[in-house]
Design an enzyme around this catalytic site. Structure first.
Site, PDB file in Angstrom:
ATOM      1  N   ASN A  12       0.864  -1.185   0.000  1.00 21.91           N
ATOM      2  CA  ASN A  12       0.000   0.000   0.000  1.00 21.91           C
ATOM      3  C   ASN A  12       0.902   1.237   0.000  1.00 21.91           C
ATOM      4  OD1 ASN A  12      -1.885   1.976   0.394  1.00 21.91           O
ATOM      5  ND2 ASN A  12      -2.368   1.416   2.514  1.00 21.91           N
ATOM      6  N   TRP A  13       1.026   1.823  -1.185  1.00 29.83           N
ATOM      7  CA  TRP A  13       1.957   2.958  -1.325  1.00 29.83           C
ATOM      8  C   TRP A  13       1.357   4.281  -0.861  1.00 29.83           C
ATOM      9  CZ3 TRP A  13       4.766   2.133  -6.696  1.00 29.83           C
ATOM     10  CH2 TRP A  13       5.682   1.085  -6.543  1.00 29.83           C
ATOM     11  N   HIS A 101      -9.540   1.370   4.846  1.00 30.11           N
ATOM     12  CA  HIS A 101      -8.253   1.660   5.480  1.00 30.11           C
ATOM     13  C   HIS A 101      -8.431   2.706   6.574  1.00 30.11           C
ATOM     14  CE1 HIS A 101      -4.136   3.047   6.055  1.00 30.11           C
ATOM     15  NE2 HIS A 101      -3.788   1.835   5.636  1.00 30.11           N
ATOM     16  N   GLU A 176      -5.754  -4.918  10.786  1.00 27.20           N
ATOM     17  CA  GLU A 176      -4.813  -3.794  10.866  1.00 27.20           C
ATOM     18  C   GLU A 176      -5.191  -2.912  12.041  1.00 27.20           C
ATOM     19  OE1 GLU A 176      -2.446  -2.005   7.121  1.00 27.20           O
ATOM     20  OE2 GLU A 176      -4.303  -1.036   7.623  1.00 27.20           O
ATOM     21  N   SER A 219       2.855  -1.552  10.525  1.00 28.48           N
ATOM     22  CA  SER A 219       4.297  -1.481  10.831  1.00 28.48           C
ATOM     23  C   SER A 219       5.063  -2.755  10.486  1.00 28.48           C
ATOM     24  CB  SER A 219       4.506  -1.146  12.312  1.00 28.48           C
ATOM     25  OG  SER A 219       3.983   0.123  12.607  1.00 28.48           O
TER      26      SER A 219
HETATM   27  P1  PGA Z   1       2.610   0.675   7.665  1.00 25.52           P
HETATM   28  O1  PGA Z   1       1.212   0.892   6.898  1.00 25.52           O
HETATM   29  O2  PGA Z   1       3.153  -0.656   7.225  1.00 25.52           O
HETATM   30  O3  PGA Z   1       3.455   1.823   7.219  1.00 25.52           O
HETATM   31  O4  PGA Z   1       2.294   0.701   9.122  1.00 25.52           O
HETATM   32  C1  PGA Z   1       0.321  -0.162   6.743  1.00 25.52           C
HETATM   33  C2  PGA Z   1      -0.942   0.325   6.102  1.00 25.52           C
HETATM   34  O5  PGA Z   1      -1.283   1.490   6.305  1.00 25.52           O
HETATM   35  O6  PGA Z   1      -1.632  -0.414   5.375  1.00 25.52           O
END
Ligand code: PGA
Length: 264
Positions: A12-13, A101, A176, A219
């Site tokens: 996910n950019w 998200h 998440e 993360s």
């Molecule tokens: P992160 O983002 O790996 O930088 O925590 C994950 C995401 O937002 O899907």
């Protein structure tokens, strides 16, 4: 539920690369990523910004990489300025789409109801949804986490249960926790294990034709992935910042033990 040989790595950019930066990156690294995907049975999905999707369809031709969008409209069509419909995503060649998200909910007011409206739009357009769910704050017990997840999941499960006609049955469900996204913090492996097992149970009453792919996001780095490597219900990761640099992304993908005899 299906036993997955492939492990998923969804990049996910967000809005971290401009159109030209994203294009240069994929041109430079697509061959390496394609090799990794073959060698590690890795299903790699790149989710650049909307404006990059058309370009990426061309770049990813003849690779084993897949393309995803970061969002879609909760309406099929109409007077919704700046929104992007699921049908166009399908027409352009997108196979995946992230919905729900944290950043969409936190900064753009998306709700559980609007996320549930997106789900059938994606499925009818043959796009695999990557549904994000997760508690907003760190909670003391898993019982509290389950309660919060249940509220988010219930409307989605209703959509899936009511759907008897849609052919597309592959769903990525990404746990998440909001507090773990972009923070460097992450759940203990034993807690994640319990939550994934709970999610798997929760989805059990669904029509067995549904293929539910359980992901973790928040993360993710190679160090964290190492801790989660042997969790039985885990089918992959949704990765933000560590997917922006090839070296970091590659380290996560190449961690997995594999049954591919080419690299044993
Ligand atoms: P992160 O983002 O790996 O930088 O925590 C994950 C995401 O937002 O899907």
């Amino acid at each position: 539920m299906i036993d997955h040989e492939y492990f998923y790595y969804i990049a996910n950019w967000k809005m971290n690369k401009s159109y030209l930066e994203a294009w240069a990156w994929i041109r430079e690294h697509k061959k390496r990523l394609s090799d990794l995907s073959r060698d590690y049975f890795a299903h790699i999905v790149i989710c650049p910004s909307f404006v990059s999707l058309g370009r990426f369809v061309e770049e990813l031709q003849d690779t084993s990489l897949s393309l995803g969008a970061q969002n879609c409209s909760d309406h099929p069509a109409g007077a919704y300025t700046s929104e992007v419909d699921a049908r166009s995503l399908q027409e352009i060649g997108c196979n995946y789409c992230i919905i729900g998200h944290k950043e969409r909910q936190l900064y753009y007011g998306e709700t559980t109801e609007s996320i549930a409206r997106k789900l059938p739009l994606l499925l009818t357009n043959n796009i695999t949804p990557i549904i994000c769910i997760g508690e907003k704050k760190q909670l003391k017990s898993t019982a509290h986490i389950y309660l919060e997840l249940e509220q988010q999941l219930a409307p989605l499960i209703t959509v899936l249960t009511e759907n008897t006609v849609i052919e597309q049955k592959k769903i990525c469900l990404a746990y998440e926790p909001w507090w773990a996204v972009g923070s460097g913090d992450y759940p203990k492996p034993e807690v994640l294990q319990d939550i994934l097992a709970w999610l798997s149970d929760y989805c059990m009453p669904l029509d067995p034709a549904y293929e539910i792919i359980l992901l973790y996001g928040g993360s993710v780095t190679d160090i964290i992935a190492q801790k989660y490597d042997s969790l039985p219900f885990l089918n992959g990761y949704l990765i933000g910042s560590a997917s922006l640099e090839l070296q970091k992304f590659e380290k996560i993908i190449s961690l997995r033990r594999t049954s591919n005899p080419r690299i044993l």
